[in-house]
Design a protein around this motif. Structure first.
Motif, PDB file in Angstrom:
ATOM      1  N   ARG A  91       0.824  -1.194   0.000  1.00 35.15           N
ATOM      2  CA  ARG A  91       0.000   0.000   0.000  1.00 35.15           C
ATOM      3  C   ARG A  91       0.870   1.259   0.000  1.00 35.15           C
ATOM      4  O   ARG A  91       0.654   2.186  -0.790  1.00 35.15           O
ATOM      5  CB  ARG A  91      -0.900  -0.041   1.243  1.00 35.15           C
ATOM      6  CG  ARG A  91      -1.791   1.132   1.341  1.00 35.15           C
ATOM      7  CD  ARG A  91      -2.582   1.168   2.632  1.00 35.15           C
ATOM      8  NE  ARG A  91      -3.099   2.519   2.762  1.00 35.15           N
ATOM      9  CZ  ARG A  91      -3.785   2.960   3.789  1.00 35.15           C
ATOM     10  NH1 ARG A  91      -4.042   2.168   4.804  1.00 35.15           N
ATOM     11  NH2 ARG A  91      -4.219   4.196   3.811  1.00 35.15           N
ATOM     12  N   ARG A  92       1.868   1.263   0.861  1.00 35.80           N
ATOM     13  CA  ARG A  92       2.726   2.447   0.986  1.00 35.80           C
ATOM     14  C   ARG A  92       3.452   2.717  -0.338  1.00 35.80           C
ATOM     15  O   ARG A  92       3.532   3.858  -0.799  1.00 35.80           O
ATOM     16  CB  ARG A  92       3.722   2.238   2.130  1.00 35.80           C
ATOM     17  CG  ARG A  92       4.461   3.478   2.581  1.00 35.80           C
ATOM     18  CD  ARG A  92       5.104   3.307   3.962  1.00 35.80           C
ATOM     19  NE  ARG A  92       5.850   2.071   4.065  1.00 35.80           N
ATOM     20  CZ  ARG A  92       5.545   1.072   4.893  1.00 35.80           C
ATOM     21  NH1 ARG A  92       4.521   1.156   5.698  1.00 35.80           N
ATOM     22  NH2 ARG A  92       6.261  -0.040   4.902  1.00 35.80           N
ATOM     23  N   ALA A  93       3.978   1.683  -0.950  1.00 38.82           N
ATOM     24  CA  ALA A  93       4.713   1.855  -2.210  1.00 38.82           C
ATOM     25  C   ALA A  93       3.772   2.300  -3.332  1.00 38.82           C
ATOM     26  O   ALA A  93       4.129   3.167  -4.143  1.00 38.82           O
ATOM     27  CB  ALA A  93       5.416   0.553  -2.582  1.00 38.82           C
ATOM     28  N   ALA A  94       2.571   1.731  -3.367  1.00 35.38           N
ATOM     29  CA  ALA A  94       1.609   2.111  -4.418  1.00 35.38           C
ATOM     30  C   ALA A  94       1.193   3.563  -4.238  1.00 35.38           C
ATOM     31  O   ALA A  94       1.112   4.327  -5.215  1.00 35.38           O
ATOM     32  CB  ALA A  94       0.383   1.195  -4.373  1.00 35.38           C
ATOM     33  N   GLU A  95       0.942   3.959  -2.999  1.00 34.73           N
ATOM     34  CA  GLU A  95       0.476   5.325  -2.743  1.00 34.73           C
ATOM     35  C   GLU A  95       1.574   6.354  -2.992  1.00 34.73           C
ATOM     36  O   GLU A  95       1.298   7.504  -3.299  1.00 34.73           O
ATOM     37  CB  GLU A  95      -0.076   5.425  -1.315  1.00 34.73           C
ATOM     38  CG  GLU A  95      -1.374   4.620  -1.161  1.00 34.73           C
ATOM     39  CD  GLU A  95      -1.817   4.423   0.280  1.00 34.73           C
ATOM     40  OE1 GLU A  95      -1.258   5.078   1.176  1.00 34.73           O
ATOM     41  OE2 GLU A  95      -2.717   3.584   0.490  1.00 34.73           O
ATOM     42  N   ALA A  96       2.833   5.922  -2.876  1.00 29.25           N
ATOM     43  CA  ALA A  96       3.955   6.829  -3.141  1.00 29.25           C
ATOM     44  C   ALA A  96       4.332   6.835  -4.620  1.00 29.25           C
ATOM     45  O   ALA A  96       5.268   7.527  -5.023  1.00 29.25           O
ATOM     46  CB  ALA A  96       5.153   6.420  -2.296  1.00 29.25           C
ATOM     47  N   LEU A  99       5.500   1.959  -7.236  1.00 33.01           N
ATOM     48  CA  LEU A  99       5.212   0.593  -7.668  1.00 33.01           C
ATOM     49  C   LEU A  99       4.232   0.691  -8.830  1.00 33.01           C
ATOM     50  O   LEU A  99       3.258   1.437  -8.755  1.00 33.01           O
ATOM     51  CB  LEU A  99       4.542  -0.132  -6.497  1.00 33.01           C
ATOM     52  CG  LEU A  99       4.431  -1.634  -6.493  1.00 33.01           C
ATOM     53  CD1 LEU A  99       5.802  -2.286  -6.577  1.00 33.01           C
ATOM     54  CD2 LEU A  99       3.726  -2.076  -5.199  1.00 33.01           C
ATOM     55  N   GLU A 100       4.503  -0.005  -9.901  1.00 32.93           N
ATOM     56  CA  GLU A 100       3.538  -0.014 -10.994  1.00 32.93           C
ATOM     57  C   GLU A 100       2.500  -1.095 -10.704  1.00 32.93           C
ATOM     58  O   GLU A 100       2.832  -2.275 -10.633  1.00 32.93           O
ATOM     59  CB  GLU A 100       4.243  -0.276 -12.328  1.00 32.93           C
ATOM     60  CG  GLU A 100       3.265  -0.156 -13.486  1.00 32.93           C
ATOM     61  CD  GLU A 100       3.884  -0.482 -14.829  1.00 32.93           C
ATOM     62  OE1 GLU A 100       5.115  -0.383 -14.971  1.00 32.93           O
ATOM     63  OE2 GLU A 100       3.110  -0.867 -15.721  1.00 32.93           O
ATOM     64  N   ILE A 101       1.255  -0.647 -10.547  1.00 30.00           N
ATOM     65  CA  ILE A 101       0.183  -1.593 -10.250  1.00 30.00           C
ATOM     66  C   ILE A 101      -0.509  -1.942 -11.565  1.00 30.00           C
ATOM     67  O   ILE A 101      -1.072  -1.078 -12.229  1.00 30.00           O
ATOM     68  CB  ILE A 101      -0.845  -0.981  -9.274  1.00 30.00           C
ATOM     69  CG1 ILE A 101      -0.167  -0.533  -7.974  1.00 30.00           C
ATOM     70  CG2 ILE A 101      -1.977  -1.965  -9.009  1.00 30.00           C
ATOM     71  CD1 ILE A 101       0.323  -1.634  -7.094  1.00 30.00           C
TER      72      ILE A 101
ATOM     73  N   ASN B 120      -2.673   6.541 -10.306  1.00 32.30           N
ATOM     74  CA  ASN B 120      -1.205   6.678 -10.347  1.00 32.30           C
ATOM     75  C   ASN B 120      -0.633   7.072  -8.979  1.00 32.30           C
ATOM     76  O   ASN B 120       0.513   6.780  -8.684  1.00 32.30           O
ATOM     77  CB  ASN B 120      -0.785   7.662 -11.442  1.00 32.30           C
ATOM     78  CG  ASN B 120      -1.450   9.008 -11.272  1.00 32.30           C
ATOM     79  OD1 ASN B 120      -2.483   9.114 -10.597  1.00 32.30           O
ATOM     80  ND2 ASN B 120      -0.877  10.033 -11.869  1.00 32.30           N
ATOM     81  N   ARG B 121      -1.438   7.755  -8.163  1.00 35.92           N
ATOM     82  CA  ARG B 121      -1.018   8.102  -6.798  1.00 35.92           C
ATOM     83  C   ARG B 121      -2.231   7.965  -5.885  1.00 35.92           C
ATOM     84  O   ARG B 121      -2.792   8.956  -5.432  1.00 35.92           O
ATOM     85  CB  ARG B 121      -0.471   9.537  -6.740  1.00 35.92           C
ATOM     86  CG  ARG B 121       0.918   9.718  -7.339  1.00 35.92           C
ATOM     87  CD  ARG B 121       2.003   8.899  -6.644  1.00 35.92           C
ATOM     88  NE  ARG B 121       2.332   9.374  -5.314  1.00 35.92           N
ATOM     89  CZ  ARG B 121       3.221  10.338  -5.071  1.00 35.92           C
ATOM     90  NH1 ARG B 121       3.864  10.932  -6.039  1.00 35.92           N
ATOM     91  NH2 ARG B 121       3.480  10.693  -3.831  1.00 35.92           N
ATOM     92  N   PRO B 122      -2.665   6.750  -5.610  1.00 34.44           N
ATOM     93  CA  PRO B 122      -3.901   6.589  -4.831  1.00 34.44           C
ATOM     94  C   PRO B 122      -3.770   7.103  -3.404  1.00 34.44           C
ATOM     95  O   PRO B 122      -2.687   7.079  -2.818  1.00 34.44           O
ATOM     96  CB  PRO B 122      -4.123   5.071  -4.845  1.00 34.44           C
ATOM     97  CG  PRO B 122      -2.817   4.470  -5.204  1.00 34.44           C
ATOM     98  CD  PRO B 122      -2.061   5.481  -5.992  1.00 34.44           C
TER      99      PRO B 122
END
Lengths: 303, 273
Positions: A91-96, A99-101, B120-122
């Motif tokens: 979650r932290r990496a995606a929100e920053a 991380l390519e989701i 892209n920045r949730p």
């Protein structure tokens, strides 16, 4: 296919078959039969830029993300269900934006693996159209069915470089016995370029055959005996999941610094996987293994 | 007879199941999971119960564990489907009902289990949708649920991200999209029950007796439509409550609720001071 008669290897060299940047398929699902010993070894090797693929996952993905090993996440779910909640490092990496989701769907990834197995350039799926999962995937396309005229979403084959699979038992040839749910493991084994397997116990071919071969040795490139190789996730019939350890991990992963503390204490400490296992509470492991003694004891493991 | 809101909620979910249906719940869904067992042991004895991520057919779990890939969930089942066996059946239209939830749910029953805020920045990266992005299109009926209606952030005019399809998305209706399933039939929340009327839009049809219409309106991020026949959620029976407690002795279903909701208790007799 892999025709050697003896594929037994050691954990560091087995994990080293994964290169930086590889597409890595993760066996198991949620908190069951995740290939945790291999995941930990990838962290010890300092692997980077991995493209992880899987169905519904948890600590395997989160730990690799915490270790900075991942560039792309392509799963249908990453988390700890309603019990322990969202996956903190993921979650932290995606929100920053680190991380390519490329979030996927269980059916889509299954279909992509089938296309790879069949040597086809695509297969269609019925859903996805009209969702934002479709918009997230420029790698999908639309196709008009030549028979019905329907427009369907076409998805490309998915051919992982390496599939990491943990099994309760296997033989030296790499024949693996799994307990259900098999999740996508059989498909990963058929679609991936190679399978790197760990087993809680190496057994004779006779014993594995008598128990049932789920993944045949000719799909497996190396097999390593790693007791508790799925810990802290479950690997039935051997052991239930270690909810206390998972809860402690999720708590630690909640902050970047304490996530690193967890990695230092449990993963990258000197002594490798043997040191991990030696650090576990033996009484706790005994209880996880005795899940089948009585329903009451089994139930108590989940409190 | 006394019961709490989570128990009543589970019984209400159970009552959306009809006998002889093939019914499935996803992982991380203990309310739906317990509800399916309640239905099978009461009004739907001939349903085919497909248990979460184990894909076990008609199991009798001795308890509900807090994780969905545990072997306790195939206990007593003669057969467990393979992953592809279940998903193929669901895509083919052989599954009658699935339970689906979401961090956001819009008036048409689209759900977001992917991310709050821009992708892209949730603001919050949610877990993801499992198989819902495909099988919400093809399963005959969907029962949606949320235990977080009161937060005001769950029922929204527009999902930040559509993971699973309801009755229509900006790309068109289910017919336009070629979807073979019927879409959401009910939405059960901790405040009340919605149906989707004739036009595929959420409409409040029942309300829990300790909740006011004003509370529902304040908690709902889209214009609240109310059925002219708005009623109170029917009370659970003693048998249903006993089954909820027997199926889920660890009360895993209660973990879906904000702790404050657990204080909502009810009694079928007038309280005696």
């Amino acid at each position: 296919m892999f025709v050697d008669h003896d594929k037994v290897g050691d954990l560091p060299s087995a994990a080293a078959r994964v290169s930086d940047g590889d597409m890595v398929a993760l066996g198991g699902g949620l908190s069951a039969r995740l290939p945790m010993a291999l995941v930990r070894e990838l962290v010890r090797l300092g692997r980077q830029d991995l493209h992880l693929v899987g169905s519904a996952h948890g600590m395997d993905v989160d730990l690799l993300v915490a270790a900075g090993a991942v560039a792309v996440c392509e799963e249908s779910y990453v988390g700890f269900e309603q019990d322990l909640g969202l996956a903190p490092s993921y979650r932290r990496a995606a929100e920053a934006g680190q991380l390519e989701i490329r979030e996927t769907c269980c059916v889509t990834i299954l279909t992509q693996l089938r296309a790879a197995q069949m040597g086809l350039p695509f297969l269609p799926v019925r859903g996805v159209k009209g969702t934002d999962i479709r918009r997230m995937h420029p790698d999908y396309a639309e196709i008009v069915c030549p028979f019905t005229g329907e427009t369907l979403v076409a998805v490309p084959p998915l051919e992982p470089d390496v599939a990491l699979i943990h099994a309760p038992m296997g033989d030296r040839v790499g024949n693996l016995h799994l307990e259900q749910p098999y999740v996508l493991d059989e498909h990963f084994a058929r679609a991936a370029r190679q399978v790197v397997a760990t087993v809680d116990r190496l057994a004779t071919t006779e014993e594995v055959v008598a128990t049932g071969v789920t993944i045949p040795g000719h799909r497996v490139s190396v097999v390593v005996e790693v007791p508790f190789g799925a810990h802290p996730t479950s690997c039935y019939p051997g052991y239930a999941y270690d909810r206390q350890h998972l809860a402690a991990y999720v708590a630690a992963a909640g902050q970047a610094q304490t996530a690193q503390d967890y990695l230092a204490e449990w993963v990258t400490r000197p002594g490798g996987e043997d040191a991990y296992r030696a650090a576990l509470d033996q009484d706790r492991l005994d209880r996880l293994m005795s899940w089948s003694d009585t329903i009451e004891e089994w139930k108590e493991l989940f409190v | 007879m006394n019961w709490n809101l989570p128990e009543w909620f589970v019984v209400t979910l159970a009552r959306t199941i009809s006998d002889r249906e093939v019914v499935f719940h996803g992982f991380g869904s203990p309310c739906a999971q317990v509800a399916m067992h309640v239905a099978r042991r009461t009004h739907a004895p001939n349903m085919l119960l497909i248990e979460g991520a184990m894909y076990a057919v008609n199991p009798a779990p001795p308890f509900v564990p807090p994780t969905s890939n545990d072997q306790a969930l195939k206990y007593g089942a003669a057969y467990s489907m393979r992953f592809e066996e279940f998903f193929d059946a669901a895509c083919r239209g052989e599954v009658d009902r699935m339970f689906l939830s979401g961090g956001q749910i819009d008036p048409y029953g689209n759900t977001n289990v992917t991310a709050i805020g821009p992708m892209n920045r949730p603001k919050v990266k949610l877990g993801g949708g499992g198989g819902g992005c495909n099988i919400s299109a093809t399963i005959r009926h969907l029962t949606l649920w949320t235990t977080r209606h009161r937060s005001g952030r769950t029922l929204v005019q527009e999902c930040d991200f559509i993971t699973d399809v309801g009755h229509r998305t900006p790309a068109g209706s289910r017919v336009d999209l070629g979807y073979t399933g019927g879409g959401p039939a009910h939405l059960v929340t901790e405040l009340g029950v919605f149906d989707y009327g004739d036009v595929g839009r959420a409409r409040l049809v029942q309300i829990f007796p300790d909740v006011t219409l004003d509370e529902v309106e304040r908690s709902t991020g889209f214009e609240l439509q109310v059925s002219p026949d708005l009623g109170t959620v029917p009370e659970p029976t003693e048998e249903e409550l006993e089954i909820v407690r027997a199926v889920d002795p660890l009360a895993v279903h209660a973990s879906e609720f904000d702790p404050s909701e657990l204080d909502r208790t009810f009694t079928s007799e007038p309280a005696i001071a």
